[in-house]
Design an enzyme around this catalytic site. Structure first.
Site, PDB file in Angstrom:
ATOM      1  N   GLU A 165      28.927  -8.666  41.264  1.00 28.62           N
ATOM      2  CA  GLU A 165      28.575  -7.791  40.140  1.00 28.62           C
ATOM      3  C   GLU A 165      28.309  -6.370  40.635  1.00 28.62           C
ATOM      4  OE1 GLU A 165      28.679  -6.957  37.282  1.00 28.62           O
ATOM      5  OE2 GLU A 165      27.645  -8.203  35.842  1.00 28.62           O
ATOM      6  N   ASP A 166      28.614  -5.421  39.785  1.00 29.07           N
ATOM      7  CA  ASP A 166      28.336  -4.030  40.120  1.00 29.07           C
ATOM      8  C   ASP A 166      26.853  -3.699  40.006  1.00 29.07           C
ATOM      9  OD1 ASP A 166      28.367  -4.396  37.367  1.00 29.07           O
ATOM     10  OD2 ASP A 166      29.700  -2.718  36.939  1.00 29.07           O
ATOM     11  N   ILE A 167      26.275  -4.033  38.852  1.00 26.32           N
ATOM     12  CA  ILE A 167      24.902  -3.600  38.581  1.00 26.32           C
ATOM     13  C   ILE A 167      24.218  -4.572  37.636  1.00 26.32           C
ATOM     14  CG2 ILE A 167      25.694  -2.096  36.677  1.00 26.32           C
ATOM     15  CD1 ILE A 167      23.472  -0.107  37.539  1.00 26.32           C
TER      16      ILE A 167
ATOM     17  N   ASP B 268      21.267  -4.668  34.950  1.00 24.84           N
ATOM     18  CA  ASP B 268      20.375  -3.820  34.157  1.00 24.84           C
ATOM     19  C   ASP B 268      19.351  -4.717  33.475  1.00 24.84           C
ATOM     20  OD1 ASP B 268      19.203  -1.926  32.576  1.00 24.84           O
ATOM     21  OD2 ASP B 268      21.017  -1.237  31.604  1.00 24.84           O
TER      22      ASP B 268
ATOM     23  N   THR C 127      23.721 -10.028  31.049  1.00 26.86           N
ATOM     24  CA  THR C 127      25.094 -10.386  31.394  1.00 26.86           C
ATOM     25  C   THR C 127      25.093 -11.462  32.474  1.00 26.86           C
ATOM     26  OG1 THR C 127      25.793  -8.130  30.901  1.00 26.86           O
ATOM     27  CG2 THR C 127      27.320  -9.466  32.189  1.00 26.86           C
TER      28      THR C 127
ATOM     29  N   ASP D 177      31.342   3.200  35.041  1.00 24.70           N
ATOM     30  CA  ASP D 177      31.837   4.234  34.124  1.00 24.70           C
ATOM     31  C   ASP D 177      30.782   4.734  33.155  1.00 24.70           C
ATOM     32  OD1 ASP D 177      31.688   1.778  32.563  1.00 24.70           O
ATOM     33  OD2 ASP D 177      32.795   2.883  31.039  1.00 24.70           O
TER      34      ASP D 177
HETATM   35  P1  IMP Z   1      22.965  -6.036  31.653  1.00 26.25           P
HETATM   36  O1  IMP Z   1      23.479  -7.189  30.858  1.00 26.25           O
HETATM   37  O2  IMP Z   1      22.005  -5.196  30.829  1.00 26.25           O
HETATM   38  O3  IMP Z   1      22.340  -6.450  32.966  1.00 26.25           O
HETATM   39  O4  IMP Z   1      24.169  -5.049  31.904  1.00 26.25           O
HETATM   40  C1  IMP Z   1      25.024  -5.268  32.942  1.00 26.25           C
HETATM   41  C2  IMP Z   1      26.355  -4.556  32.777  1.00 26.25           C
HETATM   42  O5  IMP Z   1      26.263  -3.335  32.051  1.00 26.25           O
HETATM   43  C3  IMP Z   1      26.827  -4.170  34.156  1.00 26.25           C
HETATM   44  O6  IMP Z   1      27.612  -5.200  34.713  1.00 26.25           O
HETATM   45  C4  IMP Z   1      27.582  -2.892  33.909  1.00 26.25           C
HETATM   46  O7  IMP Z   1      28.938  -3.177  33.612  1.00 26.25           O
HETATM   47  C5  IMP Z   1      26.912  -2.264  32.720  1.00 26.25           C
HETATM   48  N1  IMP Z   1      25.898  -1.267  33.130  1.00 26.25           N
HETATM   49  C6  IMP Z   1      24.567  -1.426  33.179  1.00 26.25           C
HETATM   50  N2  IMP Z   1      23.942  -0.319  33.618  1.00 26.25           N
HETATM   51  C7  IMP Z   1      24.920   0.568  33.872  1.00 26.25           C
HETATM   52  C8  IMP Z   1      24.900   1.928  34.392  1.00 26.25           C
HETATM   53  O8  IMP Z   1      23.869   2.540  34.704  1.00 26.25           O
HETATM   54  N3  IMP Z   1      26.121   2.511  34.531  1.00 26.25           N
HETATM   55  C9  IMP Z   1      27.288   1.890  34.210  1.00 26.25           C
HETATM   56  N4  IMP Z   1      27.348   0.636  33.739  1.00 26.25           N
HETATM   57  C10 IMP Z   1      26.166  -0.023  33.561  1.00 26.25           C
HETATM   58 MG    MG Z   2      29.650  -5.154  34.910  1.00 29.33          MG
END
Ligand code: IMP
Ligand code: MG
Length: 176
Positions: free
Chosen positions: A99-101, A103, A107, A159
Protein backbone atom coordinates in the site's frame (compact mmCIF):
# COMPACT_ATOMS: atom_id res chain seq x y z
CA UNK A 1 -6.70 33.63 -11.97
CA UNK A 2 -4.24 30.76 -12.61
CA UNK A 3 -3.88 28.25 -9.78
CA UNK A 4 -0.91 29.11 -7.58
CA UNK A 5 0.65 26.04 -6.03
CA UNK A 6 3.81 25.60 -4.07
CA UNK A 7 5.02 22.02 -3.56
CA UNK A 8 7.13 21.39 -0.49
CA UNK A 9 9.31 18.28 -0.13
CA UNK A 10 8.41 16.04 2.80
CA UNK A 11 10.58 12.99 1.95
CA UNK A 12 13.31 13.35 -0.65
CA UNK A 13 14.40 10.76 -3.22
CA UNK A 14 17.46 9.53 -1.37
CA UNK A 15 15.58 9.04 1.91
CA UNK A 16 12.86 7.15 0.05
CA UNK A 17 15.35 4.87 -1.66
CA UNK A 18 17.16 4.08 1.60
CA UNK A 19 13.97 3.13 3.35
CA UNK A 20 12.55 1.15 0.43
CA UNK A 21 15.78 -0.86 0.19
CA UNK A 22 15.63 -1.63 3.94
CA UNK A 23 12.03 -2.82 3.68
CA UNK A 24 12.99 -5.02 0.71
CA UNK A 25 15.87 -6.55 2.66
CA UNK A 26 13.58 -7.23 5.62
CA UNK A 27 11.05 -9.00 3.37
CA UNK A 28 13.89 -10.99 1.76
CA UNK A 29 14.95 -12.21 5.22
CA UNK A 30 11.47 -12.96 6.53
CA UNK A 31 10.34 -14.85 3.42
CA UNK A 32 13.58 -16.61 2.52
CA UNK A 33 12.01 -20.05 2.12
CA UNK A 34 8.75 -18.75 0.65
CA UNK A 35 7.46 -17.38 -2.61
CA UNK A 36 5.18 -14.53 -1.59
CA UNK A 37 2.61 -12.82 -3.76
CA UNK A 38 2.94 -9.05 -3.72
CA UNK A 39 -0.51 -7.53 -4.10
CA UNK A 40 -0.09 -3.91 -5.08
CA UNK A 41 -3.04 -1.64 -4.53
CA UNK A 42 -3.49 0.61 -7.55
CA UNK A 43 -3.01 3.20 -8.54
CA UNK A 44 -1.10 4.77 -5.66
CA UNK A 45 1.40 1.98 -5.05
CA UNK A 46 2.61 1.39 -8.61
CA UNK A 47 5.93 3.16 -8.10
CA UNK A 48 6.49 1.79 -4.59
CA UNK A 49 5.97 -1.82 -5.70
CA UNK A 50 8.20 -1.36 -8.74
CA UNK A 51 10.99 -0.04 -6.51
CA UNK A 52 10.67 -2.37 -3.52
CA UNK A 53 10.47 -5.55 -5.61
CA UNK A 54 13.97 -4.89 -6.94
CA UNK A 55 15.31 -5.08 -3.38
CA UNK A 56 13.58 -8.42 -2.72
CA UNK A 57 16.08 -11.16 -3.54
CA UNK A 58 13.76 -14.17 -3.50
CA UNK A 59 11.16 -15.35 -6.05
CA UNK A 60 8.03 -13.23 -5.83
CA UNK A 61 4.76 -13.17 -7.74
CA UNK A 62 2.68 -10.13 -8.53
CA UNK A 63 -0.96 -9.33 -8.64
CA UNK A 64 -2.84 -6.05 -8.63
CA UNK A 65 -6.04 -4.80 -7.18
CA UNK A 66 -7.59 -1.39 -7.64
CA UNK A 67 -9.88 0.17 -5.09
CA UNK A 68 -11.48 3.51 -4.92
CA UNK A 69 -12.18 5.09 -1.58
CA UNK A 70 -11.97 8.79 -2.28
CA UNK A 71 -13.61 9.37 -5.64
CA UNK A 72 -12.07 12.65 -6.61
CA UNK A 73 -12.32 14.19 -3.18
CA UNK A 74 -9.43 14.65 -0.78
CA UNK A 75 -11.44 13.29 2.13
CA UNK A 76 -12.12 9.58 2.43
CA UNK A 77 -15.77 8.76 1.78
CA UNK A 78 -15.54 5.59 3.85
CA UNK A 79 -17.01 3.59 0.98
CA UNK A 80 -14.49 1.19 -0.55
CA UNK A 81 -15.17 -0.16 -4.02
CA UNK A 82 -13.13 -2.77 -5.93
CA UNK A 83 -12.60 -1.40 -9.42
CA UNK A 84 -10.16 -4.15 -10.47
CA UNK A 85 -9.92 -7.54 -8.80
CA UNK A 86 -6.99 -9.96 -8.62
CA UNK A 87 -6.23 -12.11 -11.66
CA UNK A 88 -4.90 -15.04 -9.62
CA UNK A 89 -6.08 -17.36 -6.87
CA UNK A 90 -4.31 -16.61 -3.57
CA UNK A 91 -5.59 -19.65 -1.66
CA UNK A 92 -2.71 -21.16 0.33
CA UNK A 93 -0.34 -18.34 -0.68
CA UNK A 94 1.77 -16.00 1.45
CA UNK A 95 0.38 -12.59 0.59
CA UNK A 96 1.97 -9.21 1.14
CA UNK A 97 -0.30 -6.22 0.55
CA UNK A 98 1.69 -3.30 -0.85
CA UNK A 99 0.00 0.00 0.00
CA UNK A 100 1.06 3.56 -0.62
CA UNK A 101 -0.48 5.24 2.41
CA UNK A 102 -2.76 4.51 5.33
CA UNK A 103 -5.02 7.37 6.27
CA UNK A 104 -8.22 6.43 8.10
CA UNK A 105 -7.28 2.75 7.72
CA UNK A 106 -10.67 1.93 6.20
CA UNK A 107 -9.31 0.82 2.84
CA UNK A 108 -6.82 -1.51 4.48
CA UNK A 109 -9.37 -2.97 6.88
CA UNK A 110 -11.66 -3.69 3.98
CA UNK A 111 -8.87 -5.23 1.91
CA UNK A 112 -7.65 -7.50 4.69
CA UNK A 113 -11.18 -8.81 5.31
CA UNK A 114 -11.77 -9.29 1.60
CA UNK A 115 -8.48 -11.13 1.04
CA UNK A 116 -8.75 -13.26 4.20
CA UNK A 117 -12.00 -14.66 2.82
CA UNK A 118 -9.98 -16.17 -0.05
CA UNK A 119 -7.99 -18.34 2.40
CA UNK A 120 -4.40 -17.32 1.81
CA UNK A 121 -1.77 -19.01 4.01
CA UNK A 122 -0.74 -15.65 5.49
CA UNK A 123 -1.32 -11.92 4.99
CA UNK A 124 1.07 -9.12 5.95
CA UNK A 125 0.95 -5.45 5.09
CA UNK A 126 3.74 -3.29 3.71
CA UNK A 127 2.86 0.42 3.62
CA UNK A 128 5.16 3.23 2.62
CA UNK A 129 3.39 5.96 4.60
CA UNK A 130 1.29 6.00 7.73
CA UNK A 131 -0.57 9.19 8.54
CA UNK A 132 -0.69 10.26 12.10
CA UNK A 133 -4.47 10.31 12.54
CA UNK A 134 -6.72 8.90 15.25
CA UNK A 135 -8.05 5.59 13.90
CA UNK A 136 -11.39 3.99 14.49
CA UNK A 137 -9.77 0.64 13.85
CA UNK A 138 -6.10 -0.15 14.33
CA UNK A 139 -4.32 -1.96 11.54
CA UNK A 140 -1.21 -4.02 11.92
CA UNK A 141 1.39 -2.94 9.42
CA UNK A 142 4.41 -5.22 9.61
CA UNK A 143 6.56 -3.35 7.08
CA UNK A 144 6.21 0.40 7.44
CA UNK A 145 8.19 3.13 5.69
CA UNK A 146 7.43 6.44 7.38
CA UNK A 147 5.06 7.95 9.91
CA UNK A 148 3.99 11.29 8.48
CA UNK A 149 1.98 14.25 9.76
CA UNK A 150 -1.69 14.53 8.89
CA UNK A 151 -1.19 16.40 5.61
CA UNK A 152 -2.40 15.58 2.11
CA UNK A 153 0.71 14.28 0.31
CA UNK A 154 1.51 13.79 -3.37
CA UNK A 155 4.19 12.23 -5.53
CA UNK A 156 5.89 8.81 -5.78
CA UNK A 157 2.58 7.36 -7.01
CA UNK A 158 0.26 9.52 -4.92
CA UNK A 159 -2.04 11.98 -6.62
CA UNK A 160 -4.21 14.99 -6.08
CA UNK A 161 -6.98 14.77 -8.66
CA UNK A 162 -4.80 12.36 -10.72
CA UNK A 163 -1.91 14.84 -10.94
CA UNK A 164 1.62 14.66 -9.48
CA UNK A 165 1.98 10.85 -9.36
CA UNK A 166 5.27 11.13 -11.27
CA UNK A 167 7.07 13.37 -8.77
CA UNK A 168 10.15 11.43 -7.60
CA UNK A 169 9.71 12.57 -3.97
CA UNK A 170 6.85 12.81 -1.45
CA UNK A 171 5.62 16.36 -1.21
CA UNK A 172 2.68 18.37 -0.03
CA UNK A 173 0.91 21.35 -1.42
CA UNK A 174 1.09 24.60 0.43
CA UNK A 175 -1.94 26.73 -0.46
CA UNK A 176 -1.20 30.34 -1.24
P1 IMP B 1 -7.91 5.33 3.95
O1 IMP B 1 -8.98 4.34 3.61
O2 IMP B 1 -8.51 6.57 4.58
O3 IMP B 1 -6.82 4.75 4.81
O4 IMP B 1 -7.32 5.88 2.59
C1 IMP B 1 -6.34 5.18 1.95
C2 IMP B 1 -6.21 5.55 0.48
O5 IMP B 1 -6.55 6.90 0.20
C3 IMP B 1 -4.76 5.42 0.11
O6 IMP B 1 -4.48 4.11 -0.34
C4 IMP B 1 -4.58 6.48 -0.93
O7 IMP B 1 -4.86 5.95 -2.22
C5 IMP B 1 -5.57 7.55 -0.58
N1 IMP B 1 -4.94 8.63 0.23
C6 IMP B 1 -5.02 8.80 1.56
N2 IMP B 1 -4.31 9.87 1.97
C7 IMP B 1 -3.75 10.38 0.85
C8 IMP B 1 -2.86 11.51 0.63
O8 IMP B 1 -2.44 12.25 1.53
N3 IMP B 1 -2.49 11.70 -0.66
C9 IMP B 1 -2.91 10.92 -1.69
N4 IMP B 1 -3.72 9.87 -1.52
C10 IMP B 1 -4.15 9.60 -0.26
MG1 MG C 1 -4.16 3.59 -2.30
Amino acid sequence: MPEQIDIKVLIDEKTLKNKVSKLGEQITQDYKDKKPVLIAILKGSFIFVADICRFIKIPVFFDFMAVSSYGNAKVSSGIVRITKDLDTNIEGKDVIIIEDIIDSGRTLNYLIKNLEARNPKSIEVCALLDKNVPRKAENTVKYKGFDIPNKYVIGYGLDAGEKYRNLPYIGYIEDK
